[in-house]
Design a protein around this motif. Structure first.
Motif, PDB file in Angstrom:
ATOM      1  N   SER A   9       0.822  -1.206   0.000  1.00 28.20           N
ATOM      2  CA  SER A   9       0.000   0.000   0.000  1.00 28.20           C
ATOM      3  C   SER A   9       0.860   1.261   0.000  1.00 28.20           C
ATOM      4  N   ARG A  12       2.400   1.688  -3.462  1.00 32.28           N
ATOM      5  CA  ARG A  12       1.390   2.099  -4.440  1.00 32.28           C
ATOM      6  C   ARG A  12       1.034   3.577  -4.274  1.00 32.28           C
ATOM      7  N   GLN A  13       0.776   3.972  -3.032  1.00 27.50           N
ATOM      8  CA  GLN A  13       0.404   5.358  -2.784  1.00 27.50           C
ATOM      9  C   GLN A  13       1.517   6.322  -3.188  1.00 27.50           C
ATOM     10  N   VAL A  16       2.908   5.043  -7.362  1.00 30.20           N
ATOM     11  CA  VAL A  16       1.905   4.912  -8.424  1.00 30.20           C
ATOM     12  C   VAL A  16       0.912   6.068  -8.368  1.00 30.20           C
ATOM     13  N   ASP A  17       0.329   6.281  -7.179  1.00 26.23           N
ATOM     14  CA  ASP A  17      -0.686   7.321  -7.035  1.00 26.23           C
ATOM     15  C   ASP A  17      -0.081   8.714  -6.885  1.00 26.23           C
ATOM     16  N   GLY A  18       1.149   8.798  -6.423  1.00 25.61           N
ATOM     17  CA  GLY A  18       1.837  10.082  -6.295  1.00 25.61           C
ATOM     18  C   GLY A  18       1.255  11.002  -5.230  1.00 25.61           C
ATOM     19  N   VAL A  19       0.780  10.430  -4.140  1.00 27.66           N
ATOM     20  CA  VAL A  19       0.176  11.244  -3.082  1.00 27.66           C
ATOM     21  C   VAL A  19       1.243  12.027  -2.317  1.00 27.66           C
TER      22      VAL A  19
END
Length: 106
Positions: A9, A12-13, A16-19
């Motif tokens: 997680s 990914r955050q 991938v998600d670029g938070v």
């Protein structure tokens, strides 16, 4: 959430998600960049312990860096300054002896 699910997680955050802040079971943890290489990193709490997620530096000579140069998004995880695992394309790879010795993996 299991240790493996948590590491996946976080990767990914971050990659991938670029938070700008990682969310884990409620709390938010800010994403920063390292001063010299400008790699993404985040420190987060896991069962009361601080774990660091660090984007793989593609400029080193490791096999993980070679994969990063090929376009794989890899995140390394450290506990008390020691590498314990990485996540490559959604798959967790533990450095078993180190992680088990720290009590994070059985």
């Amino acid at each position: 959430m299991s240790l493996e699910e948590t590491l996946i997680s976080v990767r990914r955050q971050l990659l991938v998600d670029g938070v700008e802040k990682i969310k884990l079971n409620g709390p938010l943890f800010p994403v920063r960049r390292t001063p010299k290489k400008h790699l993404l990193q985040v420190d987060f709490n896991l069962d009361g312990e601080v774990v660091r997620g660090l984007e793989q530096n593609p400029e080193t000579s490791s096999r993980w860096a070679q994969l990063a140069r090929q376009g794989h998004r890899i995140m390394q995880f450290l506990f008390e300054g020691r590498y314990i695992a990485n996540v490559v394309d959604g798959k967790v790879n533990f450095y078993r002896r180190r992680a088990a010795g720290l009590g994070l993996v059985r």
